[in-house]
Scaffold this motif. Structure first.
Motif: not given
Length: 191
Positions: A106-117
């Protein structure tokens, strides 16, 4: 004759004296431990009461800003542990990995967090707060600070100064709590 018994008597007397000191030290230590235990009990009750009374207040700005309490908790955790993963959050917050994964989605979908490999493990991903997430956190922290300020204003100056002095110790308590949880989780020991 006295010279041959004198050193033995002196050594024995010293041991008895030290034994008395040792017993007194043990008694002092036991009294200190019991006093500390009672003080910590009072601290724990106070912390629980504080958390219980303010938890609902914390949810109000979250609802206004369209973020759930669990999303806020995970967002804040990621901000204080940049590069963490889902398993880190679950382990240190006693949450189910599946629940954390759903919250992270949900946080990713709302653009509040990002992830990196993750450079060391291709299956793992490191989580970071995005610019929008930083802005959201800033708004929530400002609102939370305003609410706590309104509460603190009702207290005496002496109590406010005591709270300010206690802040470093409260932050250390949070840090040690996290280490305590992590160690128990690593050993898979019950509390």
């Amino acid at each position: 004759m006295t010279s041959s018994h004198s050193p033995k008597f002196s050594a024995t007397s010293e041991r008895i004296s030290n034994l008395g000191d040792s017993r007194e030290h043990d008694r002092d230590t036991a009294e200190f431990d019991e006093s500390l235990r009672q003080s910590v009990q009072k601290i724990s009750i106070g912390l629980y009461d504080f958390l219980a009374s303010t938890r609902r207040l914390g949810e109000r700005p979250n609802a206004r800003m369209d973020i759930s309490q669990s999303e806020m908790e995970v967002l804040h955790f990621i901000s204080t542990h940049p590069g963490c993963g889902v398993s880190d959050i679950a382990r240190l917050r006693f949450l189910r990995p599946s629940n954390v994964s759903a919250t992270v989605r949900r946080l990713l979908d709302n653009g509040l967090i990002k992830r990196e490999n993750n450079a060391k493990d291709r299956r793992a991903q490191n989580l970071y707060v995005s610019e929008d997430g930083q802005e959201m956190l800033g708004q929530l922290i400002d609102h939370w600070g305003d609410m706590v300020y309104q509460i603190v204003r009702t207290m005496s100056s002496k109590d406010i100064r005591s709270l300010i002095k206690a802040l470093p110790s409260l932050l250390k308590l949070a840090e040690h709590s996290e280490s305590f949880v992590e160690e128990h989780q690593r050993r898979q020991e019950p509390f």
